[in-house]
Design a protein around this motif. Structure first.
Motif, PDB file in Angstrom:
ATOM      1  N   LYS A 287       6.224 100.847  30.648  1.00  0.00           N
ATOM      2  CA  LYS A 287       5.677  99.609  31.110  1.00  0.00           C
ATOM      3  C   LYS A 287       6.546  98.477  30.703  1.00  0.00           C
ATOM      4  O   LYS A 287       7.508  98.392  30.049  1.00  0.00           O
ATOM      5  CB  LYS A 287       4.386  99.626  30.041  1.00  0.00           C
ATOM      6  CG  LYS A 287       4.920  99.303  28.632  1.00  0.00           C
ATOM      7  CD  LYS A 287       3.666  99.527  27.781  1.00  0.00           C
ATOM      8  CE  LYS A 287       2.741  98.196  27.813  1.00  0.00           C
ATOM      9  NZ  LYS A 287       1.871  98.092  26.710  1.00  0.00           N
ATOM     10  N   VAL A 289       7.456  94.946  29.320  1.00  0.00           N
ATOM     11  CA  VAL A 289       7.209  94.303  28.212  1.00  0.00           C
ATOM     12  C   VAL A 289       7.953  92.707  28.029  1.00  0.00           C
ATOM     13  O   VAL A 289       8.896  92.747  28.708  1.00  0.00           O
ATOM     14  CB  VAL A 289       7.609  94.898  26.969  1.00  0.00           C
ATOM     15  CG1 VAL A 289       6.811  96.318  26.786  1.00  0.00           C
ATOM     16  CG2 VAL A 289       9.015  95.374  26.935  1.00  0.00           C
ATOM     17  N   VAL A 335       7.438 103.741  27.337  1.00  0.00           N
ATOM     18  CA  VAL A 335       6.251 103.461  26.553  1.00  0.00           C
ATOM     19  C   VAL A 335       6.231 103.535  25.076  1.00  0.00           C
ATOM     20  O   VAL A 335       5.598 103.162  24.270  1.00  0.00           O
ATOM     21  CB  VAL A 335       4.941 103.939  27.200  1.00  0.00           C
ATOM     22  CG1 VAL A 335       4.759 105.377  26.926  1.00  0.00           C
ATOM     23  CG2 VAL A 335       3.791 103.332  26.866  1.00  0.00           C
ATOM     24  N   ASP A 336       7.070 104.973  24.466  1.00  0.00           N
ATOM     25  CA  ASP A 336       7.024 105.208  23.337  1.00  0.00           C
ATOM     26  C   ASP A 336       7.620 103.980  22.253  1.00  0.00           C
ATOM     27  O   ASP A 336       7.522 103.988  21.190  1.00  0.00           O
ATOM     28  CB  ASP A 336       7.608 106.541  23.209  1.00  0.00           C
ATOM     29  CG  ASP A 336       9.102 106.333  23.372  1.00  0.00           C
ATOM     30  OD1 ASP A 336       9.350 106.174  24.240  1.00  0.00           O
ATOM     31  OD2 ASP A 336       9.791 106.954  22.577  1.00  0.00           O
ATOM     32  N   VAL A 337       8.419 103.132  22.909  1.00  0.00           N
ATOM     33  CA  VAL A 337       9.043 102.229  22.047  1.00  0.00           C
ATOM     34  C   VAL A 337       8.641 100.755  22.493  1.00  0.00           C
ATOM     35  O   VAL A 337       9.108  99.596  22.152  1.00  0.00           O
ATOM     36  CB  VAL A 337      10.479 102.159  22.110  1.00  0.00           C
ATOM     37  CG1 VAL A 337      11.216 103.339  21.655  1.00  0.00           C
ATOM     38  CG2 VAL A 337      10.975 102.076  23.786  1.00  0.00           C
ATOM     39  N   ALA A 338       7.340 100.803  23.383  1.00  0.00           N
ATOM     40  CA  ALA A 338       6.897  99.355  23.858  1.00  0.00           C
ATOM     41  C   ALA A 338       5.727  98.863  23.071  1.00  0.00           C
ATOM     42  O   ALA A 338       4.939  98.101  23.738  1.00  0.00           O
ATOM     43  CB  ALA A 338       6.392  99.678  25.212  1.00  0.00           C
ATOM     44  N   GLN A 339       5.924  98.757  21.794  1.00  0.00           N
ATOM     45  CA  GLN A 339       5.151  98.057  20.801  1.00  0.00           C
ATOM     46  C   GLN A 339       5.604  96.532  20.391  1.00  0.00           C
ATOM     47  O   GLN A 339       6.969  96.346  20.015  1.00  0.00           O
ATOM     48  CB  GLN A 339       4.823  98.907  19.748  1.00  0.00           C
ATOM     49  CG  GLN A 339       4.024 100.232  19.996  1.00  0.00           C
ATOM     50  CD  GLN A 339       5.042 101.171  20.453  1.00  0.00           C
ATOM     51  OE1 GLN A 339       6.137 101.502  19.946  1.00  0.00           O
ATOM     52  NE2 GLN A 339       4.476 102.082  21.371  1.00  0.00           N
ATOM     53  N   VAL A 340       4.914  95.795  20.380  1.00  0.00           N
ATOM     54  CA  VAL A 340       5.300  94.296  19.845  1.00  0.00           C
ATOM     55  C   VAL A 340       5.872  94.572  18.305  1.00  0.00           C
ATOM     56  O   VAL A 340       5.308  95.048  17.653  1.00  0.00           O
ATOM     57  CB  VAL A 340       4.233  93.527  19.775  1.00  0.00           C
ATOM     58  CG1 VAL A 340       4.425  92.058  19.140  1.00  0.00           C
ATOM     59  CG2 VAL A 340       3.347  93.071  21.130  1.00  0.00           C
ATOM     60  N   THR A 342       9.006  95.522  17.898  1.00  0.00           N
ATOM     61  CA  THR A 342      10.241  96.601  18.086  1.00  0.00           C
ATOM     62  C   THR A 342      11.285  95.691  18.474  1.00  0.00           C
ATOM     63  O   THR A 342      11.212  95.130  19.237  1.00  0.00           O
ATOM     64  CB  THR A 342       9.693  97.738  19.168  1.00  0.00           C
ATOM     65  OG1 THR A 342       8.568  98.403  18.886  1.00  0.00           O
ATOM     66  CG2 THR A 342      10.905  98.586  19.431  1.00  0.00           C
ATOM     67  N   GLU A 356      13.809  91.322  20.554  1.00  0.00           N
ATOM     68  CA  GLU A 356      12.641  92.015  20.035  1.00  0.00           C
ATOM     69  C   GLU A 356      11.487  91.496  20.954  1.00  0.00           C
ATOM     70  O   GLU A 356      11.373  90.987  21.892  1.00  0.00           O
ATOM     71  CB  GLU A 356      12.120  90.974  18.768  1.00  0.00           C
ATOM     72  CG  GLU A 356      10.845  91.359  18.212  1.00  0.00           C
ATOM     73  CD  GLU A 356      10.411  90.600  16.838  1.00  0.00           C
ATOM     74  OE1 GLU A 356       9.285  90.523  16.647  1.00  0.00           O
ATOM     75  OE2 GLU A 356      11.198  89.619  16.380  1.00  0.00           O
ATOM     76  N   LYS A 359       4.975  89.238  22.188  1.00  0.00           N
ATOM     77  CA  LYS A 359       3.517  89.148  23.008  1.00  0.00           C
ATOM     78  C   LYS A 359       3.730  87.990  24.163  1.00  0.00           C
ATOM     79  O   LYS A 359       4.677  87.225  24.248  1.00  0.00           O
ATOM     80  CB  LYS A 359       2.236  88.524  22.137  1.00  0.00           C
ATOM     81  CG  LYS A 359       1.785  89.637  21.089  1.00  0.00           C
ATOM     82  CD  LYS A 359       0.625  88.886  20.422  1.00  0.00           C
ATOM     83  CE  LYS A 359       0.157  89.767  19.181  1.00  0.00           C
ATOM     84  NZ  LYS A 359      -1.002  89.115  18.611  1.00  0.00           N
TER      85      LYS A 359
END
Length: 370
Positions: A287, A289, A335-340, A342, A356, A359
């Motif tokens: 995704k 980011v 997607v497995d590392v696509a968190q705000v 990270t 980093e 958002k």
């Protein structure tokens, strides 16, 4: 491609007197800047800027099956459009990727305009023709007949109101009206690609130089500046708006690009529905980011992105944000590392620069008082 072979908009003869520096873009000789990207960016954020985007393509779709035809081609729900309304949508291929992203304007039940990206005009029109056989529609490529100006920024309404009788305060977002600008016929829409309030003006090609010139005269006291594609890119990136060929492509789906809100799987059959339905059910594997660098550098398009030494994707767009004064970018990553929050690393000429996930959008225009 040499400069002599590049296409030119009807405003090209005026570029020199405004100091334009031009570059090749999508087969066109377009102004990247007039004064500087930073000055023009700031003008749009604080005052107003005027863009020549006449390189964009416009198709007219007419006939009793016009709505059904467009409904079959795009991911959004064209049946929600009423006359005077515009709609954004990805244009999917059978595999769920994006041939383009576009705007649809509804003039009546049997007349629509489709506005496409400059570099995709021929490809898109061929795609429309290829799928028109089963529908009672007529297709006309009006791109060479229409010029398009974008007046963007917080003072754009006040400036435009001086040269039109259309009550602009009554024109809502993603609505349009046929009227006159500088006493020339125009389609006036309240859309934009900068994150600011603004208007798109569709004009007869021959009328565009006079309208361009008069708008700059009328807006001079407000600091209106001619703006190039450089500022257009930094403005749209701060607002997290996709650029075709970067955040969208034939191998990037709307779901991967974060545009799922424009995919209406329950509207009936359309090109790419099977692939997009499966992707929705299974979840995306990658995704787009937003990232901010934590050290000096610029995350340019196609730079590799890593997480703890593992290659997880690539940058799709990046710049030094003129508004935020930090390096920002968009990246297509696993997607497995696509968190705000990270922490990633962007490979900039062999150096691993920390970045980093943040958002988006990076910038939102201040809310106006009611």
């Amino acid at each position: 491609m040499c400069v002599a072979e590049l296409k030119r908009t009807p405003l090209y003869p005026l570029y020199k007197q405004y100091g334009a520096k031009t570059v090749e873009f999508g087969g066109w000789d377009m102004p990247v800047q007039f004064q500087s990207i930073l000055v023009e960016h700031e003008s749009v954020r604080k005052r107003a800027g005027l863009f020549d985007v006449s390189h964009m393509g416009e198709f007219e779709v007419t006939g009793k099956d016009s709505r059904a035809f467009l409904q079959f081609l795009v991911t959004n729900d064209v049946f929600k459009l009423q006359p005077g309304m515009a709609m954004y949508s990805p244009l999917p291929n059978e595999h769920g990727g994006c041939i383009d992203d576009l705007l649809i304007y509804c003039f009546s039940e049997d007349r629509f305009w489709v506005v496409v990206n400059a570099g995709n005009i021929d490809k898109d029109f061929a795609w429309f023709q290829q799928h028109a056989g089963e529908f009672d529609v007529s297709l006309v490529d009006k791109s060479s007949d229409i010029a398009l100006l974008a007046l963007q920024g917080p003072l754009s309404e006040a400036i435009l109101q001086r040269v039109t009788d259309v009550p602009l305060a009554d024109l809502n977002y993603y609505r349009f009206v046929e009227g006159r600008v500088c006493n020339r016929p125009a389609v006036i829409s309240r859309t934009g690609y900068t994150g600011e309030d603004g208007f798109e003006l569709y004009l007869d090609a021959e009328d565009s130089p006079a309208v361009w010139t008069e708008l700059l005269v009328q807006g001079e006291s407000e600091g209106l500046l001619p703006c190039g594609l450089g500022a257009r890119d930094t403005l749209r990136l701060e607002a997290r708006l996709p650029l075709y060929g970067h955040e969208l492509a034939e191998d990037i789906s709307p779901f991967e690009a974060g545009l799922g809100m424009f995919v209406k799987l329950d509207k009936g059959d359309f090109v790419g529905k099977t692939a997009l339905s499966a992707q929705k059910a299974e979840g995306v594997q990658r995704k787009i980011v937003g990232i901010e660098l934590r050290e000096r550098g610029i995350p340019r398009a196609d730079y590799d992105v890593y997480f703890e030494g593992r290659l997880v994707g690539r940058v799709t767009s990046g710049t030094m944000s003129p508004t935020l004064k930090v390096p920002i970018g968009l990246a297509l990553i696993d997607v497995d590392v696509a968190q705000v929050g990270t922490l990633l690393q962007v490979d900039i000429r062999g150096k691993q620069v920390p970045a980093e996930i943040v958002k988006t959008p990076f910038y939102k225009r201040p809310k106006t008082k009611a």
